[in-house]
Scaffold this motif. Sequence first.
Motif, PDB file in Angstrom:
ATOM      1  N   SER A 133       0.848  -1.185   0.000  1.00 32.26           N
ATOM      2  CA  SER A 133       0.000   0.000   0.000  1.00 32.26           C
ATOM      3  C   SER A 133       0.884   1.235   0.000  1.00 32.26           C
ATOM      4  O   SER A 133       2.077   1.158   0.291  1.00 32.26           O
ATOM      5  CB  SER A 133      -0.941   0.026   1.211  1.00 32.26           C
ATOM      6  N   ASN A 136      -0.885   7.864   2.651  1.00 35.62           N
ATOM      7  CA  ASN A 136      -0.797   9.307   2.425  1.00 35.62           C
ATOM      8  C   ASN A 136       0.257   9.933   3.330  1.00 35.62           C
ATOM      9  O   ASN A 136       0.953  10.871   2.937  1.00 35.62           O
ATOM     10  CB  ASN A 136      -2.158   9.959   2.705  1.00 35.62           C
ATOM     11  N   PHE A 291      -6.275   5.537   0.715  1.00 37.67           N
ATOM     12  CA  PHE A 291      -5.053   5.089   0.046  1.00 37.67           C
ATOM     13  C   PHE A 291      -5.095   3.577  -0.088  1.00 37.67           C
ATOM     14  O   PHE A 291      -5.772   2.896   0.672  1.00 37.67           O
ATOM     15  CB  PHE A 291      -3.776   5.557   0.766  1.00 37.67           C
ATOM     16  N   VAL A 313      -7.106   7.013  -6.079  1.00 38.65           N
ATOM     17  CA  VAL A 313      -5.849   6.980  -5.321  1.00 38.65           C
ATOM     18  C   VAL A 313      -5.040   5.756  -5.734  1.00 38.65           C
ATOM     19  O   VAL A 313      -5.581   4.670  -5.920  1.00 38.65           O
ATOM     20  CB  VAL A 313      -6.108   6.955  -3.803  1.00 38.65           C
ATOM     21  N   ASP A 314      -3.750   5.945  -5.929  1.00 37.58           N
ATOM     22  CA  ASP A 314      -2.785   4.865  -6.086  1.00 37.58           C
ATOM     23  C   ASP A 314      -3.319   3.729  -6.964  1.00 37.58           C
ATOM     24  O   ASP A 314      -3.659   3.930  -8.116  1.00 37.58           O
ATOM     25  CB  ASP A 314      -2.362   4.347  -4.698  1.00 37.58           C
TER      26      ASP A 314
END
Length: 389
Positions: A133, A136, A291, A313-314
Amino acid sequence: MSKPRHTLWYLITALSVGGAEKTLVRLANDLDHETFDVTIWTIFDQNPLAANLVDEVTLRTLGVEGITPDEGNHYVTGASNSLDYVRAPVRFFRAVRREEPDLVQSFLFYDNVMARFAGLVSPETVVITGVRSVPNETRWSVETVERTTIRLSDAIISNSEAGARLARARGANPGDVTVIQNGREIDVFREADQGFFREEFGIAPDAPVFGTVGRLIERKGHHDLVAAMPTILDRYPAAALVLVGEGPEREALRHRASELNCEDSVHFAGVRDDIPRILSTFDVFVFPSYFEGLPGALIEAMASGLPIVTTPVDGNRELVENYRHGVYVSPGEPSEIAWAGIRLLDNPELASSLGTAAQRRAQNKYTTDRMVQSISNLYRCLTENEVES
């Protein structure tokens, strides 16, 4: 002449009910066991996913008793004795030094640090660590440890491009970082039957169902999803929200639903072993996380052909493209979640086209076979390089 058999050890905190753990079980089960002698080491004794391992996979534990706040031991919040955070690594280092496995692979922060130092006590062992992961924000202590130890890894596997960038930014040799995306058994989700899930929760046959799958933790955005429900119910009074998973935020989410007077429309399904059947009941899958790495739950929703509402996100952004496979909403914005969900219900042709495109993308890019083959190829490359050196 028979192929050499390599000793492969996986190290993970526990086989809890989570994305990284499910991916590991699938990987360990599907590897060629004539080539790899697979052992999974866990730090904690509580391993509910152990029952899903095939006979060829050995499970060994470092004997740490964990704190499990739910009756099913579905996840562990920490060690009951803080001294075990010292004892467990020592036990693992002794085992590595004694048995000298060919490969050790880890996945999460604490496990990664242990694996890197294990490589020092057995220099012939190839150490592979992971990025699962991209937070943030990262605590100073964690960031310092990562930057100090990351080059002790012989290789790093990230499940997302965002994770690979993070590893390189922390000082990893770019040539040591490989991106291998998570995979799922796509056909299991594509062909699932609805069963009696609506009846089980008292949801009307024609009621629109919003849902998500994941641990009930703050960063997954469940509070935003619950907060979106009053607006959705204004437009679709029979709508239901189904939250699949367990976690520390369960009671807070119940309380929030009660405050918003939508508790009768919010259903807590807990941990389930029939995820394909449940997903087949959803009309819209919502994944409003703050995230991620490359979330398996989102791949499963794609495989099910569901229209998706998610944050860009990501790894979410790597899986789902806006208005090609789903609809983006900003993190922490319940009003946007409500707007996107209502729009998909109001426009069934749009919802269908997004779901079909998402399913096709999952079939082409995110299968278990592709993941296992890619990782097997990396193992072979690393072990051949070790023999040559």
